[in-house]
Write a protein that holds these residues in place. Structure first.
Motif, PDB file in Angstrom:
ATOM      1  N   UNK A 138      -6.310  -4.352  10.898  1.00  0.00           N
ATOM      2  CA  UNK A 138      -5.857  -4.779   9.572  1.00  0.00           C
ATOM      3  C   UNK A 138      -7.036  -4.986   8.630  1.00  0.00           C
ATOM      4  N   UNK A 139      -8.125  -5.525   9.140  1.00  0.00           N
ATOM      5  CA  UNK A 139      -9.312  -5.718   8.306  1.00  0.00           C
ATOM      6  C   UNK A 139      -9.856  -4.402   7.782  1.00  0.00           C
ATOM      7  N   UNK A 140      -9.889  -3.402   8.638  1.00  0.00           N
ATOM      8  CA  UNK A 140     -10.362  -2.075   8.224  1.00  0.00           C
ATOM      9  C   UNK A 140      -9.416  -1.481   7.180  1.00  0.00           C
ATOM     10  N   UNK A 141      -8.113  -1.535   7.460  1.00  0.00           N
ATOM     11  CA  UNK A 141      -7.130  -0.997   6.522  1.00  0.00           C
ATOM     12  C   UNK A 141      -7.131  -1.724   5.186  1.00  0.00           C
ATOM     13  N   UNK A 142      -7.264  -3.034   5.219  1.00  0.00           N
ATOM     14  CA  UNK A 142      -7.270  -3.833   3.994  1.00  0.00           C
ATOM     15  C   UNK A 142      -8.469  -3.496   3.123  1.00  0.00           C
ATOM     16  N   UNK A 143      -9.611  -3.329   3.738  1.00  0.00           N
ATOM     17  CA  UNK A 143     -10.816  -2.974   2.981  1.00  0.00           C
ATOM     18  C   UNK A 143     -10.633  -1.626   2.289  1.00  0.00           C
ATOM     19  N   UNK A 144     -10.133  -0.649   3.014  1.00  0.00           N
ATOM     20  CA  UNK A 144      -9.873   0.675   2.431  1.00  0.00           C
ATOM     21  C   UNK A 144      -8.866   0.547   1.287  1.00  0.00           C
ATOM     22  N   UNK A 145      -7.773  -0.191   1.526  1.00  0.00           N
ATOM     23  CA  UNK A 145      -6.734  -0.345   0.506  1.00  0.00           C
ATOM     24  C   UNK A 145      -7.265  -0.971  -0.777  1.00  0.00           C
ATOM     25  N   UNK A 146      -8.036  -2.044  -0.661  1.00  0.00           N
ATOM     26  CA  UNK A 146      -8.530  -2.714  -1.863  1.00  0.00           C
ATOM     27  C   UNK A 146      -9.438  -1.797  -2.660  1.00  0.00           C
ATOM     28  N   UNK A 147     -10.362  -1.149  -1.998  1.00  0.00           N
ATOM     29  CA  UNK A 147     -11.318  -0.283  -2.703  1.00  0.00           C
ATOM     30  C   UNK A 147     -10.579   0.847  -3.430  1.00  0.00           C
ATOM     31  N   UNK A 148      -9.679   1.519  -2.751  1.00  0.00           N
ATOM     32  CA  UNK A 148      -8.969   2.648  -3.372  1.00  0.00           C
ATOM     33  C   UNK A 148      -8.014   2.166  -4.472  1.00  0.00           C
ATOM     34  N   UNK A 149      -7.304   1.070  -4.243  1.00  0.00           N
ATOM     35  CA  UNK A 149      -6.387   0.589  -5.271  1.00  0.00           C
ATOM     36  C   UNK A 149      -7.142   0.132  -6.514  1.00  0.00           C
ATOM     37  N   UNK A 150      -8.232  -0.587  -6.333  1.00  0.00           N
ATOM     38  CA  UNK A 150      -8.984  -1.107  -7.480  1.00  0.00           C
ATOM     39  C   UNK A 150      -9.696   0.002  -8.239  1.00  0.00           C
ATOM     40  N   UNK A 151     -10.281   0.953  -7.520  1.00  0.00           N
ATOM     41  CA  UNK A 151     -11.114   1.968  -8.166  1.00  0.00           C
ATOM     42  C   UNK A 151     -10.348   3.219  -8.587  1.00  0.00           C
ATOM     43  N   UNK A 152      -9.186   3.467  -7.965  1.00  0.00           N
ATOM     44  CA  UNK A 152      -8.472   4.713  -8.256  1.00  0.00           C
ATOM     45  C   UNK A 152      -7.063   4.462  -8.792  1.00  0.00           C
ATOM     46  N   UNK A 153      -6.245   3.759  -8.047  1.00  0.00           N
ATOM     47  CA  UNK A 153      -4.825   3.667  -8.377  1.00  0.00           C
ATOM     48  C   UNK A 153      -4.543   2.711  -9.528  1.00  0.00           C
ATOM     49  N   UNK A 154      -5.132   1.516  -9.499  1.00  0.00           N
ATOM     50  CA  UNK A 154      -4.865   0.513 -10.535  1.00  0.00           C
ATOM     51  C   UNK A 154      -6.042   0.318 -11.475  1.00  0.00           C
ATOM     52  N   UNK A 155      -6.876   1.339 -11.648  1.00  0.00           N
ATOM     53  CA  UNK A 155      -8.091   1.207 -12.490  1.00  0.00           C
ATOM     54  C   UNK A 155      -7.763   1.022 -13.935  1.00  0.00           C
TER      55      UNK A 155
END
Length: 155
Positions: A138-155
């Motif tokens: 979950x820690x690995x998945x959460x880190x990936x999710x936050x980075x991609x959501x913040x920088x790509x999806x919800x930028x």
């Protein structure tokens, strides 16, 4: 009250700026904090269902993790879209999140299965193996999710 007035009242209640891009509404620290709080809530849903299906009902790890992952990520998406990133509904954004979650699902299930098997082979109690494997996955998945959501999806 008009639709525009309703949207403005809702935005004010949520602390957002109507019409502003999500990244302009709050800083990285606030978003990270909210993402972590949301993650904690979602993790309770996810881990609770994982334990229920794997330890109580005897489901294999991939099946139990699939059910728990879907419930946990649905919870996370619903809270993060509105509270963490303050984003309006968007089919395109939703599909991007679904694609991201599909990728992190594979990472999550793979790591959960790998580490659960590893820790169990070391004669760890099943509950300890499940929890530590969950934290890693979950820690690995959460880190990936936050980075991609913040920088790509919800930028």
């Amino acid at each position: 009250m008009s639709e525009k007035q309703t949207a403005a009242v809702e935005a004010a209640a949520l602390g957002s700026v109507p019409g502003a891009a999500p990244s302009e509404r709050m800083g990285l620290g606030t978003q990270a904090f909210r993402f972590i709080v949301t993650g904690g809530i979602s993790a309770v849903v996810d881990l609770g269902l994982l334990a229920l299906f794997q330890l109580v009902f005897g489901f294999p790890v991939p099946a139990a993790r699939t059910i728990s992952f879907i419930a946990g990520t649905t919870t996370a998406y619903m809270i993060n879209r509105r509270w963490t990133f303050k984003a309006e509904k968007s089919t395109g954004r939703f599909l991007a999140v679904v694609a991201l979650y599909a990728a992190t699902f594979l990472v999550n299930v793979g790591l959960q299965t790998l580490f659960d098997a590893l820790f169990t082979s070391w004669d760890w109690p099943a509950s300890a193996a499940l929890i530590v494997a969950f934290i890693i996955a979950q820690g690995t998945g959460t880190t990936i999710n936050f980075i991609v959501q913040r920088m790509v999806i919800f930028k």
